[in-house]
Design an enzyme around this catalytic site. Structure first.
Site, PDB file in Angstrom:
ATOM      1  N   LEU A 244      -8.082 -70.409  26.187  1.00  0.00           N
ATOM      2  CA  LEU A 244      -9.469 -70.087  25.863  1.00  0.00           C
ATOM      3  C   LEU A 244     -10.218 -71.410  25.810  1.00  0.00           C
ATOM      4  O   LEU A 244      -9.665 -72.427  25.364  1.00  0.00           O
ATOM      5  CB  LEU A 244      -9.578 -69.390  24.504  1.00  0.00           C
ATOM      6  N   ASP A 245     -11.475 -71.416  26.240  1.00  0.00           N
ATOM      7  CA  ASP A 245     -12.202 -72.681  26.210  1.00  0.00           C
ATOM      8  C   ASP A 245     -12.480 -73.105  24.762  1.00  0.00           C
ATOM      9  O   ASP A 245     -12.339 -72.323  23.827  1.00  0.00           O
ATOM     10  CB  ASP A 245     -13.489 -72.602  27.038  1.00  0.00           C
ATOM     11  N   TYR A 246     -12.882 -74.341  24.610  1.00  0.00           N
ATOM     12  CA  TYR A 246     -13.018 -74.993  23.310  1.00  0.00           C
ATOM     13  C   TYR A 246     -13.905 -74.210  22.350  1.00  0.00           C
ATOM     14  O   TYR A 246     -13.628 -74.126  21.146  1.00  0.00           O
ATOM     15  CB  TYR A 246     -13.584 -76.402  23.533  1.00  0.00           C
ATOM     16  N   ASP A 247     -14.990 -73.615  22.854  1.00  0.00           N
ATOM     17  CA  ASP A 247     -15.949 -72.923  22.002  1.00  0.00           C
ATOM     18  C   ASP A 247     -15.690 -71.430  21.884  1.00  0.00           C
ATOM     19  O   ASP A 247     -16.452 -70.727  21.208  1.00  0.00           O
ATOM     20  CB  ASP A 247     -17.371 -73.153  22.532  1.00  0.00           C
ATOM     21  N   SER A 248     -14.653 -70.917  22.550  1.00  0.00           N
ATOM     22  CA  SER A 248     -14.346 -69.488  22.464  1.00  0.00           C
ATOM     23  C   SER A 248     -13.257 -69.239  21.422  1.00  0.00           C
ATOM     24  O   SER A 248     -12.525 -70.142  21.035  1.00  0.00           O
ATOM     25  CB  SER A 248     -13.909 -68.949  23.828  1.00  0.00           C
TER      26      SER A 248
END
Length: 267
Positions: A130-134
């Protein structure tokens, strides 16, 4: 960051069994006991599975109740689905918070998945990112075969997300993203399902299901139609749901859940 102390069946103290129930020197145990431990029901129910001709060991049909098998070296299938019961293997459902990297180590010292799971499980690795902000569900395992199948493009499993979108969007946008999709720089993409859960004047909450594992794909799709994603939470991967696991915590998947995930990816 909170940790969840979880216990799998192999961590639970076992009652000393009879001579017939105890593993032999080579690790073999009775087939019906193995099936019961794998979540196929009571010992009697598992005996019925065997006598009904629904169980295979190393590709051979087995109907004899006295059969002993080694779960670490032999392949057992019920109704064609692989039974995975190696006590050394563990699979986790982890709830990744925002600002945590989907990796085990970071040279810059940022929070990673290792800060959540620690060093309790040997050679454990995340299946997908998952990306950093998700936020939300990441599956982790030390079962190499399961990991390869889950991440292989041939077996891309459906993933479910809850996205909070900037702006008010109508059902026509969801319909377009399912029926027509959008063209991105790395190719065309469409959602399997898209449904509006709630909305107000400033934001819309949308449930999205898709098979693609491309980087930041949900965010990029909505941005392409003019609606940036404010918050993104993954709630399900294939048959595995995040459930009530709190951010920064995890749980050990049950044998039944691992079996359903294995079946989903062709094991």
């Amino acid at each position: 960051m909170p940790h969840t102390n979880t216990t799998s069946f192999q961590d639970t103290p076992h009652r000393q069994g009879t001579r017939e129930e105890r593993p032999s020197d080579d690790g073999a145990i009775r087939l019906q006991k193995l099936l019961a431990q794998a979540g196929f029901g009571s010992r009697r129910k598992c005996e019925e599975l065997i006598t009904e001709g629904r169980v295979e060991v190393d590709g051979e049909l087995v109907t004899q109740l006295g059969t002993r098998v080694n779960p670490r070296s032999q392949k057992v299938r019920v109704d064609g689905s692989r039974v995975r019961l190696d006590g050394r293997h563990v699979t986790l459902a982890l709830n990744k918070p925002r600002k945590v990297l989907s990796t085990m180590d970071d040279p810059k010292g940022r929070f990673t998945l290792r800060d959540i799971v620690g060093d309790k499980y040997e050679r454990i690795f995340h299946m997908g990112r998952l990306d950093y902000d998700s936020e939300g569900l990441i599956l982790m395992t030390n079962d190499g075969e399961l990991s390869q199948h889950v991440m292989h493009p041939k077996y891309e499993v459906a993933k479910t997300y809850i996205a909070t979108i900037d702006g008010h969007i109508g059902g026509n946008v969801c319909h377009r993203l399912v029926t027509q999709g959008v063209q991105l720089e790395d190719g065309h993409i469409s959602f399997d399902r898209c449904a509006i859960i709630d909305s107000n004047r400033d934001t819309t909450i949308v449930k999205v299901v898709l098979h693609s594992g491309r980087n930041r794909i949900v965010r990029r799709v909505f941005a392409a139609v003019g609606f940036p994603v404010r918050r993104l939470v993954r709630t399900q991967i294939g048959p595995i749901r995040l459930g009530d696991v709190k951010p920064g915590a995890y749980r050990v998947l049950s044998a039944t859940e691992v079996r359903s995930l294995s079946k989903e990816v062709g094991l």
